[in-house]
Write an enzyme that holds these catalytic residues in place. Structure first.
Site, short mmCIF file in Angstrom:
data_model
loop_
_atom_site.label_atom_id
_atom_site.label_comp_id
_atom_site.label_asym_id
_atom_site.label_seq_id
_atom_site.Cartn_x
_atom_site.Cartn_y
_atom_site.Cartn_z
N MET A 92 47.47 35.99 35.99
CA MET A 92 46.35 36.10 35.05
C MET A 92 45.17 35.23 35.48
SD MET A 92 47.23 38.42 33.15
CE MET A 92 48.57 39.30 32.36
N ARG A 93 44.73 35.41 36.71
CA ARG A 93 43.53 34.71 37.15
C ARG A 93 42.72 35.66 38.02
NH1 ARG A 93 41.38 29.45 37.40
NH2 ARG A 93 40.00 29.22 39.18
N ASN A 109 48.87 45.13 42.72
CA ASN A 109 48.98 44.65 41.34
C ASN A 109 49.73 45.70 40.53
OD1 ASN A 109 48.42 43.03 39.00
ND2 ASN A 109 46.79 44.46 38.45
N HIS A 111 49.94 47.13 36.49
CA HIS A 111 49.30 47.06 35.18
C HIS A 111 50.02 48.04 34.25
CE1 HIS A 111 46.18 46.35 32.24
NE2 HIS A 111 46.11 47.66 32.04
#
Ligand code: GAR
Length: 217
Positions: A92-93, A109, A111
């Site tokens: 979460m960056r 990633n 999601h």
């Protein structure tokens, strides 16, 4: 030769665990060489350690908005471990465009929505408010825009009328744990190529790859 992978986490690390488990298979084309967290209290760190994988914490909070400063430290850990591919698992960056471009085509990633629908925060709440009948999860290559980029793999679930964000999240998470290892297998095994911002692959859906929701009986 197995591709050398770093997993970046910020929290519980259940996708990380799914990747670690998959990577135990002899024929898996990637090995997880380091797990990196931007938070010392990330629960996933203990799980990684118990699997015998080296862990590194680079606390991002003291660096505030100094993204380049954080990324310089991150890059040196990646170099030290000779990392070839990065998997973000609930990391979460945000990154700078420079860092993302340097890793373009080499950073994945996951999601929990069928992108490009519902990027960002509260994807399950967004899906329920939109009234979609099918939701799911997406593995994609990272680009500077958040939760966007060439899509490698998606998995879908039916959305039920009585779903809450929590019940939907739980079913989608099961899908995440299936598609992330499969997507990494595909990418690390050389089964994907990027053409004009689209990810192409020689793999296809399952023989019965239709999902209709709701089903009228
Ligand atoms: C997962 O559901 C992942 O898809 C999501 O964070 C969760 C992390 O869980 N990622 C995002 O929302 C990215 N925008 P985990 O730490 O148990 O893997």
């Amino acid at each position: 030769m197995k591709r050398r992978v770093a997993i970046l986490i910020s929290g519980r690390g259940s996708n990380m665990t799914a990747l670690l488990e998959a990577a135990r298979a002899q024929d898996f084309p990637a090995e997880i060489v380091v797990v990196i967290s931007n938070r010392a209290d990330a629960a996933g760190l203990a799980k990684a350690r118990s699997s015998g994988v080296p862990t590194v914490t680079i606390e991002s909070k003291p660096l505030g908005k100094d993204r380049a400063g954080f990324e310089a430290k991150l890059q040196s850990v990646l170099d030290e471990h000779r990392v070839e591919l990065i998997c973000l698992g609930g990391f979460m960056r945000l990154f700078t465009a420079e860092f993302v471009q340097r890793w373009y085509g080499r950073m994945l990633n996951i999601h929990p929505s069928l992108l490009p629908s519902f990027p960002g925060l509260d994807p399950h709440g967004q899906a329920l408010r939109a009234g979609v009948k099918i939701s799911g999860a997406t593995v994609h290559f990272v680009i500077p825009e958040t939760d966007a980029g060439p899509i490698v793999m998606q998995g879908a679930v039916a959305v039920r009328d009585d779903d809450t964000a929590e019940t939907l999240a739980a079913r989608v998470l099961e899908i995440e744990h299936r598609i992330y290892p499969d997507a990494l297998r595909l990418v690390a095994g050389g089964g994907t190529r990027l053409e004009h911002g689209i990810c192409k692959t020689d793999a296809y859906g399952s023989p019965d790859d239709s999902l209709i929701s709701p089903e009228v009986i």
